[in-house]
Scaffold this motif. Structure first.
Motif, PDB file in Angstrom:
ATOM      1  N   ILE A  24       0.814  -1.217   0.000  1.00  0.00           N
ATOM      2  CA  ILE A  24       0.000   0.000   0.000  1.00  0.00           C
ATOM      3  C   ILE A  24       0.847   1.267   0.000  1.00  0.00           C
ATOM      4  O   ILE A  24       0.719   2.104  -0.890  1.00  0.00           O
ATOM      5  N   LYS A 204      -0.771   4.880   9.552  1.00  0.00           N
ATOM      6  CA  LYS A 204      -1.461   5.036   8.265  1.00  0.00           C
ATOM      7  C   LYS A 204      -2.058   3.716   7.797  1.00  0.00           C
ATOM      8  O   LYS A 204      -3.240   3.649   7.411  1.00  0.00           O
ATOM      9  N   ILE A 208      -6.115   2.244   7.303  1.00  0.00           N
ATOM     10  CA  ILE A 208      -6.605   1.561   6.103  1.00  0.00           C
ATOM     11  C   ILE A 208      -7.115   0.163   6.442  1.00  0.00           C
ATOM     12  O   ILE A 208      -8.178  -0.261   5.969  1.00  0.00           O
ATOM     13  N   ASP A 255      -3.762  11.507   6.645  1.00  0.00           N
ATOM     14  CA  ASP A 255      -3.925  10.158   6.078  1.00  0.00           C
ATOM     15  C   ASP A 255      -5.382   9.703   6.010  1.00  0.00           C
ATOM     16  O   ASP A 255      -5.692   8.711   5.333  1.00  0.00           O
ATOM     17  N   ASP A 258      -7.240   9.051   2.577  1.00  0.00           N
ATOM     18  CA  ASP A 258      -6.839   7.822   1.886  1.00  0.00           C
ATOM     19  C   ASP A 258      -7.520   6.610   2.523  1.00  0.00           C
ATOM     20  O   ASP A 258      -7.985   5.709   1.824  1.00  0.00           O
ATOM     21  N   ALA A 259      -7.578   6.588   3.841  1.00  0.00           N
ATOM     22  CA  ALA A 259      -8.179   5.444   4.540  1.00  0.00           C
ATOM     23  C   ALA A 259      -9.664   5.330   4.241  1.00  0.00           C
ATOM     24  O   ALA A 259     -10.201   4.224   4.084  1.00  0.00           O
ATOM     25  N   TYR A 262     -11.212   3.109   1.580  1.00  0.00           N
ATOM     26  CA  TYR A 262     -11.362   1.669   1.803  1.00  0.00           C
ATOM     27  C   TYR A 262     -12.551   1.354   2.701  1.00  0.00           C
ATOM     28  O   TYR A 262     -12.838   0.194   2.972  1.00  0.00           O
ATOM     29  N   TYR A 263     -13.241   2.372   3.153  1.00  0.00           N
ATOM     30  CA  TYR A 263     -14.313   2.190   4.131  1.00  0.00           C
ATOM     31  C   TYR A 263     -15.667   2.027   3.448  1.00  0.00           C
ATOM     32  O   TYR A 263     -16.101   2.878   2.709  1.00  0.00           O
TER      33      TYR A 263
END
Length: 284
Positions: A24, A204, A208, A255, A258-259, A262-263
């Motif tokens: 990642i 980070k 994720i 960060d 970016d995370a 994925y949620y």
């Protein structure tokens, strides 16, 4: 002069063959020690710890640690299978334990052996807060931070001249360095005192990974703010292997976007002011 050139070439060949990259983030890292040797050494230390550690008698909290840990591990393994890291999965044998201790702490050994101390539960407060902690610890394992740190110890202690000999099968040399990596008696009570760079990377990736598992990473900042209060500010950053609270919280803000990619929602459970449980779209 000729000997020095040959030594440099040999050392560089080992270093280049031992390069890897973190899933990642893509950060390049030096991995000079084999995964198997790291796992063997760490498992020895872990087994010694578990034999003497007083495991929690709180069945509900123990079950919650195992539940959240398995959720995150399963999400990470699904990601790795889908993104070309399936061969790495053989290195993981996940275990999640809750230890009876007032220490506000948790740690992860290579291969996915994770221990949470009861003392951190008042800070996590709920399932999602616990997912922040376990996501962070799983990240250390996936990013091979222990291997990286041991490799740095090897390179720093033995230098280019001896690097080839050290890595050609002299496992006793690596074993002698294990104490510096797996420090059960570390000054701050941390089994694996990673560098500030590795800690921020684990933060980070942890965001994720919790997001992949259905926990809302937006709640991570609140957890770290509570950790800051619990630690009373801690030691100055330049004296610690960990980033300062302010550095960590500011980086989490950066960060988070970016995370959140994925949620998708699902597991997040947080405590409201009255102590009851509320559901959110997602869990970390």
């Amino acid at each position: 002069m000729k000997y020095s050139v040959i030594t440099l070439i040999v050392a560089l060949s080992f270093i280049l063959s031992g390069c890897g990259s973190v899933p990642i983030t893509g950060r390049k890292q030096m991995l000079l020690v084999s995964d198997q040797e790291v796992l063997t050494l760490s498992l020895q230390q872990y087994d010694e710890f578990i034999k003497t550690a007083p495991l929690s008698t709180d069945k509900a909290n123990t079950a919650l640690v195992v539940k959240v840990g398995k959720n995150i591990a399963a999400a990470v393994e699904t990601y790795m299978r889908a993104n070309g890291y399936e061969s790495e999965l053989a290195s993981y044998s996940w275990e999640f334990h809750l230890v009876k201790s007032t220490d506000v702490n948790a740690f992860c050994m290579p291969g996915g052996k994770i221990v949470v101390y009861e003392g951190i539960l008042p800070v996590t407060r709920d399932e999602t807060g616990l997912a922040v902690v376990l996501g962070h610890e799983v990240a250390h394992a996936v990013a091979k931070h222990s291997n990286e740190r041991m490799s740095q110890q090897v390179a720093a202690q033995y230098g280019g001249a001896a690097l080839g000999a050290v890595l050609s099968g002299t496992s006793s040399t690596v074993q002698n360095l294990a104490g510096a990596v797996y420090g059960l008696g570390a000054e701050y009570g941390v089994m694996l005192p990673y560098s500030r760079k590795q800690e921020l990377e684990a933060d980070k990736l942890g965001l994720i990974f919790m997001a992949m598992a259905g926990y809302n990473p937006s709640f991570a900042k609140g957890f770290w703010e509570r950790m800051s209060q619990a630690s009373g500010g801690g030691v100055p950053e330049f004296m610690s292997t960990h980033p300062s609270d302010a550095t960590r919280i500011n980086q989490i803000d950066k960060d988070l976007s970016d995370a959140l990619k994925y949620y998708k929602g699902g597991n997040t459970k947080t405590s409201n002011s009255s102590g009851s449980k509320t559901s959110d779209k997602w869990s970390f």
